[in-house]
Structures are given as C-alpha cells and as structure tokens.
Write a protein that holds these residues in place. Structure first.
Motif, PDB file in Angstrom:
ATOM      1  N   PHE A  15      -3.295 -10.463  10.823  1.00 32.87           N
ATOM      2  CA  PHE A  15      -3.106  -9.677   9.604  1.00 32.87           C
ATOM      3  C   PHE A  15      -1.678  -9.799   9.093  1.00 32.87           C
ATOM      4  N   ASP A  16      -0.707  -9.589   9.971  1.00 34.57           N
ATOM      5  CA  ASP A  16       0.695  -9.613   9.557  1.00 34.57           C
ATOM      6  C   ASP A  16       1.096 -10.970   8.987  1.00 34.57           C
ATOM      7  N   ASP A  17       0.535 -12.037   9.533  1.00 29.57           N
ATOM      8  CA  ASP A  17       0.861 -13.373   9.032  1.00 29.57           C
ATOM      9  C   ASP A  17       0.225 -13.653   7.672  1.00 29.57           C
ATOM     10  N   LEU A  18      -0.976 -13.110   7.436  1.00 31.66           N
ATOM     11  CA  LEU A  18      -1.720 -13.429   6.219  1.00 31.66           C
ATOM     12  C   LEU A  18      -1.415 -12.496   5.049  1.00 31.66           C
ATOM     13  N   PHE A  19      -1.066 -11.250   5.332  1.00 26.36           N
ATOM     14  CA  PHE A  19      -0.934 -10.248   4.270  1.00 26.36           C
ATOM     15  C   PHE A  19       0.071 -10.639   3.182  1.00 26.36           C
ATOM     16  N   PRO A  20       1.233 -11.231   3.522  1.00 31.31           N
ATOM     17  CA  PRO A  20       2.215 -11.519   2.469  1.00 31.31           C
ATOM     18  C   PRO A  20       1.879 -12.719   1.582  1.00 31.31           C
ATOM     19  N   LEU A 186      -4.062  -7.253  -0.097  1.00 31.69           N
ATOM     20  CA  LEU A 186      -4.970  -6.115  -0.007  1.00 31.69           C
ATOM     21  C   LEU A 186      -5.566  -6.150   1.389  1.00 31.69           C
ATOM     22  N   ALA A 187      -5.714  -4.999   2.004  1.00 31.59           N
ATOM     23  CA  ALA A 187      -6.095  -4.936   3.417  1.00 31.59           C
ATOM     24  C   ALA A 187      -7.602  -4.772   3.601  1.00 31.59           C
ATOM     25  N   ASN A 188      -8.130  -3.577   3.332  1.00 27.87           N
ATOM     26  CA  ASN A 188      -9.554  -3.342   3.527  1.00 27.87           C
ATOM     27  C   ASN A 188     -10.390  -4.238   2.621  1.00 27.87           C
ATOM     28  N   ASN A 189      -9.993  -4.345   1.357  1.00 27.34           N
ATOM     29  CA  ASN A 189     -10.799  -5.095   0.399  1.00 27.34           C
ATOM     30  C   ASN A 189     -10.630  -6.600   0.515  1.00 27.34           C
ATOM     31  N   GLU A 190      -9.664  -7.058   1.303  1.00 26.43           N
ATOM     32  CA  GLU A 190      -9.462  -8.500   1.424  1.00 26.43           C
ATOM     33  C   GLU A 190      -9.545  -8.952   2.865  1.00 26.43           C
ATOM     34  N   PHE A 317     -13.207   4.266  -2.839  1.00 26.32           N
ATOM     35  CA  PHE A 317     -11.983   4.802  -2.256  1.00 26.32           C
ATOM     36  C   PHE A 317     -10.842   4.549  -3.242  1.00 26.32           C
ATOM     37  N   PRO A 318      -9.947   5.527  -3.420  1.00 31.78           N
ATOM     38  CA  PRO A 318      -8.913   5.414  -4.452  1.00 31.78           C
ATOM     39  C   PRO A 318      -7.951   4.255  -4.235  1.00 31.78           C
ATOM     40  N   GLN A 319      -7.882   3.735  -3.024  1.00 29.08           N
ATOM     41  CA  GLN A 319      -6.991   2.611  -2.737  1.00 29.08           C
ATOM     42  C   GLN A 319      -7.568   1.266  -3.190  1.00 29.08           C
ATOM     43  N   TYR A 320      -8.797   1.264  -3.705  1.00 29.97           N
ATOM     44  CA  TYR A 320      -9.476   0.023  -4.074  1.00 29.97           C
ATOM     45  C   TYR A 320      -8.695  -0.727  -5.155  1.00 29.97           C
ATOM     46  N   HIS A 321      -8.422  -1.990  -4.903  1.00 33.01           N
ATOM     47  CA  HIS A 321      -7.749  -2.894  -5.854  1.00 33.01           C
ATOM     48  C   HIS A 321      -6.377  -2.386  -6.289  1.00 33.01           C
ATOM     49  N   ASN A 322      -5.623  -1.847  -5.337  1.00 35.07           N
ATOM     50  CA  ASN A 322      -4.236  -1.507  -5.633  1.00 35.07           C
ATOM     51  C   ASN A 322      -3.426  -1.511  -4.343  1.00 35.07           C
ATOM     52  N   SER A 323      -2.122  -1.336  -4.490  1.00 33.67           N
ATOM     53  CA  SER A 323      -1.195  -1.499  -3.367  1.00 33.67           C
ATOM     54  C   SER A 323      -1.350  -0.448  -2.277  1.00 33.67           C
ATOM     55  N   LEU A 324      -2.108   0.615  -2.530  1.00 35.78           N
ATOM     56  CA  LEU A 324      -2.343   1.621  -1.489  1.00 35.78           C
ATOM     57  C   LEU A 324      -3.333   1.124  -0.430  1.00 35.78           C
ATOM     58  N   ASP A 326      -3.454  -0.777   2.141  1.00 33.84           N
ATOM     59  CA  ASP A 326      -2.542  -1.463   3.051  1.00 33.84           C
ATOM     60  C   ASP A 326      -3.041  -1.351   4.489  1.00 33.84           C
ATOM     61  N   LYS A 327      -2.232  -1.802   5.413  1.00 34.91           N
ATOM     62  CA  LYS A 327      -2.639  -1.852   6.822  1.00 34.91           C
ATOM     63  C   LYS A 327      -2.904  -0.463   7.382  1.00 34.91           C
ATOM     64  N   ALA A 328      -2.107   0.522   6.956  1.00 32.48           N
ATOM     65  CA  ALA A 328      -2.300   1.883   7.451  1.00 32.48           C
ATOM     66  C   ALA A 328      -3.644   2.436   7.020  1.00 32.48           C
ATOM     67  N   PHE A 329      -4.051   2.138   5.785  1.00 28.11           N
ATOM     68  CA  PHE A 329      -5.343   2.616   5.314  1.00 28.11           C
ATOM     69  C   PHE A 329      -6.484   1.875   6.001  1.00 28.11           C
ATOM     70  N   MET A 330      -6.341   0.566   6.183  1.00 26.34           N
ATOM     71  CA  MET A 330      -7.427  -0.240   6.749  1.00 26.34           C
ATOM     72  C   MET A 330      -7.676   0.130   8.204  1.00 26.34           C
ATOM     73  N   ASP A 331      -6.623   0.209   9.029  1.00 30.36           N
ATOM     74  CA  ASP A 331      -6.685   0.547  10.448  1.00 30.36           C
ATOM     75  C   ASP A 331      -7.394  -0.535  11.267  1.00 30.36           C
ATOM     76  N   MET A 332      -6.619  -1.215  12.118  1.00 27.11           N
ATOM     77  CA  MET A 332      -7.166  -2.312  12.914  1.00 27.11           C
ATOM     78  C   MET A 332      -8.228  -1.829  13.905  1.00 27.11           C
ATOM     79  N   GLY A 333      -8.107  -0.608  14.372  1.00 23.69           N
ATOM     80  CA  GLY A 333      -9.152  -0.079  15.252  1.00 23.69           C
ATOM     81  C   GLY A 333     -10.486   0.002  14.555  1.00 23.69           C
ATOM     82  N   SER A 334     -10.491   0.348  13.273  1.00 27.93           N
ATOM     83  CA  SER A 334     -11.726   0.400  12.493  1.00 27.93           C
ATOM     84  C   SER A 334     -12.321  -0.994  12.315  1.00 27.93           C
TER      85      SER A 334
END
Length: 446
Positions: A15-20, A186-190, A317-324, A326-334
């Motif tokens: 995730f950290d390598d791909l996100f930027p 984008l984390a959850n959506n991508e 979810f309000p974070q859909y298609h915006n900068s919110l 992120d990794k904290a919202f997505m949660d790797m455990g989920s």
C-alpha cells in the motif's frame, strides 16, 4: 512472526509503495503500478493501442503527466500535485497561463459539504484542464491574477494496458477475479481491491489442489475491462464458470456485500444467496445504474456470470472519491478480513457445483474403503465408523451425497437436504473423491 502478522506487514508495504503513484486509465503511473504487482504475481501485460475501436468505444491517447501547480496573486503555491496528485483533474491537457479568479473558477473543483476534502475528478474523453482543492482553500481565494501550469502531454501512439495471470487447476473451467487499478491516491475505493486480489493469489497459490482454474486480472476501470473483453470474450464464453469484481473491500463495514450477475444463477449467485439468507453476507440484484466492471461483463452481448463484491460500498461513505479515503479510513485489518472471507467463499464454491457418482449401480461398498462400520451391532448403529461416534452424521452425509450425485444436482442443494452448511461437507467430499467415488463435472456447470 505469525503468518497473519507477516501478511499484514507485506500488504502494508505494498500500500505505502503504491499510494503515492499518480495513476490513470493509461500512462506511466498505471504501468509502473502493474510492474510493481508483477513482482509478486507473474502478470502478463497487454496494451491496446490508442485509436483502436473497442466495441462502441475508442481507446484514448495515453496521458503522460508530470506536475500541476496553481499560484495565487501573492505568488504562494495553492495546489501542487507533488503534495497530492488529486489536486489535478485526471487527464488534464497541458496549460501555462495567467488569469483572473473569475476566469479560473470554472476550472476549480471542490466539495461544499466536505470542507477539508480534495475531490477526485476526471475528464478522460473530453479535453480540458482543472485543479481540485478543498472547500476551505477555495473560500480563501481572493481577487487577482493567478498563475496555472500543468505539465502533461498525450501520446497518440500509446494505449490502455491490462494484466493477467492464471493459476491452473484440475479443470479448464475458470473463476475470474478482477480489480481495477486506475485511481490515484485513494485507499478503499482504489487499492483495497488490488490488495485483496494479491492476497488471494498468494494464498491460493499454496492450496494443495484447485478444482477450478483461477484467472487474476488488473485493468483500468471500464475501458480496461472492455479492452480485455474485446480480446478474450470468446474464451470466457467457453470457459468462465463465474467471476467477481473486487472493489471497496476495506473500511468500517464488517459483512461483505455481493451484487449478483445479471444471469442470477452462477455458482456465486446461488451460494452467496444462501449465505445472505443467514445474514453472513449482504446481497443485491444486478443493476446497470451503478457499480464497476461487472456492468461490462453483464452487458447483453456477453451476459457473463460476473458478480461484484464490496464491503464499505462506493457512493455511501462520505470519503468516496476524495482525499479523506486514506489508509486510516481503509484499515489494513479490514482488507485482510476481506481476504479471509473471500478465501472461504472460494473454497466452498469449489465444492458447490454438480458432482457425478462414479459407482452408481447400487451403493458402493463403503466398508472396504473405511467409510462404513465393519462390525454392525446394536451398539454401533449410531456411529459413522468403528472409531468415530457422531450420531451417524458423517455416514448419512456420505450416503446422501452418493445418492444425489447424478451430475445434475448442485452440491449446495445436497447440503440443504442434509440441513448442513456446505463448508461442513468438504471433508466428506474429499474422502469420496480420494476413493474415486465421485468427481465434479468439469464441463459447463450451468
């Protein structure tokens, strides 16, 4: 380190390598991301040339993007894609100009009800340019002359890529697992979908056997799936048993949500329908009005048995298609929980189809195979073998599976007849296969 901890650490780094990386439906960012996944999956990339007619679509020119910046009247930098690659409208044409705030406003995008979110905006098929910023930033803009600079260009000799690999199984019947790889930062959506795809590949590679073959596919959404279909739809018509589009598989939701195929009768449609009835899954019917690449696979000309699976679903979810998002919202455990649930789904789907009794003339002699008590007395009437006391449950399952395995009846329906979860029959089925008493139909199940 436990296997779960190692998997968490591995996917966290991916995730950290791909996100930027600034991805789009084409271009270096997308191909860099595919190359990254190819370290862990033997992906073969195919590129469909720009200008190619793909059904009713035309493959667009390849977008090469370097940097986008917006300066205010005081010379201070307001937007910089090196801070967030969501700051630029994806597929923006190049521009270097000065203009007033009034002239700039039509090219600015924000979300009024989310004051601190940077929206994700695209314009793939209409040439324009623009910047995305938070509503707070936008409201602070003052009159004056602004400077805009977007360094990008379009390559008419480029193309749209997709990448795939196959985990071969005992049958040529295939399960297709696909996710899209085109959204930047984008984390959850991508990234949740490709991360789950990769996690499943790494686990399934270690399975001792696979009854189906499994095709793994990464592509940019919509145009990428159409490019893949343009070259492989005939193969899929002949070999595809069922498939899943993986998207939005992180976030705070717990149960997975399944959107059925248009057919409504694939192995996933049937099995997940049972799981949804018990509350283990959520399920909804197919609709072309929203979703992901399942809309292309289920179009009338193909009508392939492709469903879609999500967890914290797009658009709600309000974070859909915006900068919110992120990794904290997505949660790797989920994300790992989604991998767990989908692996169990696939293991059960392997045994949910139609089996054929290979000794159909009378009951096969189970005793010589260690599947029936060798000494039959009133004391052991309720045992399933000389050692196992379980109220004959296993023996009853063996006898019922053999009786119902006519090559036409789904194992899922046999489990219903036994009033047992399908997953609980796995041991019985494996014993019967081991003793060559049944085999699953390797032709078309549906």
């Amino acid at each position: 380190m436990s296997s779960n901890a190692a998997e968490y650490q591995f996917l966290n780094k991916v995730f950290d390598d791909l996100f930027p990386i600034c991805r789009s439906i084409s271009g270096p960012g997308l191909e860099q991301s595919i190359a990254y996944f190819s370290q862990f999956m033997p992906l073969t990339m195919t590129k469909v040339a720009s200008g190619t007619e793909v059904f009713d679509w035309t493959v667009p020119p390849e977008w090469h993007f370097q940097r986008a910046r917006l300066w205010g009247p005081d010379g201070k930098l307001i937007c910089d894609s090196q801070v967030s690659n969501l700051h630029v409208v994806n597929y923006s044409e190049p521009i270097e100009a000065e203009m007033t705030l009034e002239q700039l406003q039509p090219h600015l995008h924000s979300i009024p009800h989310l004051a601190d979110a940077i929206p994700y905006v695209t314009s793939y098929y209409h040439r324009t340019w623009g910047f995305c910023l938070s509503q707070q930033q936008r409201e602070r803009l003052t009159a004056g002359v602004y400077k805009v600079k977007i360094d990008s260009h379009f390559d008419e000799q480029g193309g749209v890529p997709y990448a795939q690999t196959l985990l071969a199984g005992e049958s040529e019947r295939e399960i297709l697992l696909s996710s899209y790889l085109c959204h930047p930062s984008l984390a959850n959506n991508e990234l949740s979908g490709p991360l789950v795809l990769l996690g499943l590949y790494r686990r399934m590679q270690q399975w001792p056997r696979r009854r189906f073959s499994y095709r793994f596919l990464l592509n940019p959404e919509t145009i990428g799936s159409l490019c893949f279909l343009s070259q492989h739809h005939q193969h899929l018509q002949q070999h595809l048993e069922a498939g899943l589009i993986l998207t939005c598989l992180g976030g705070p939701a717990t149960n997975l949500r399944y959107k059925a195929s248009k057919r409504g009768n694939s192995l996933f449609d049937r099995y997940i329908g049972k799981l949804a009835a018990t509350g283990d899954w959520r399920m909804e019917s197919f609709t072309p009005l929203y979703g992901s690449d399942e809309r292309q696979y289920c179009a009338p000309g193909f009508n392939l048995p492709m469903g879609q699976v999500a967890k914290t679903v797009y658009g709600v979810f309000p974070q859909y298609h915006n900068s919110l998002d992120d990794k904290a919202f997505m949660d790797m455990g989920s994300v790992i929980d989604s991998i767990d649930q989908l692996e169990q789904l696939l293991l059960s789907t392997e045994i949910s189809g139609k089996a054929l009794n290979l000794k159909p003339y009378g009951e096969p002699q189970l005793g010589k195979r260690g599947l029936y008590p060798n000494i039959n007395t009133p004391i052991n009437r309720h045992t399933s073998s000389d050692q196992l006391l379980d109220g004959r449950q296993e023996l009853n399952a063996i006898l019922t599976v053999l009786s119902e395995s006519d090559g036409k009846t789904f194992m899922l329906d046999i489990a219903d007849k036994l009033k047992l979860p399908l997953a609980s029959l796995r041991g019985v089925i494996e014993k019967l296969e081991q003793h060559q008493l049944i085999r699953f139909n390797t032709g078309k199940t549906l």
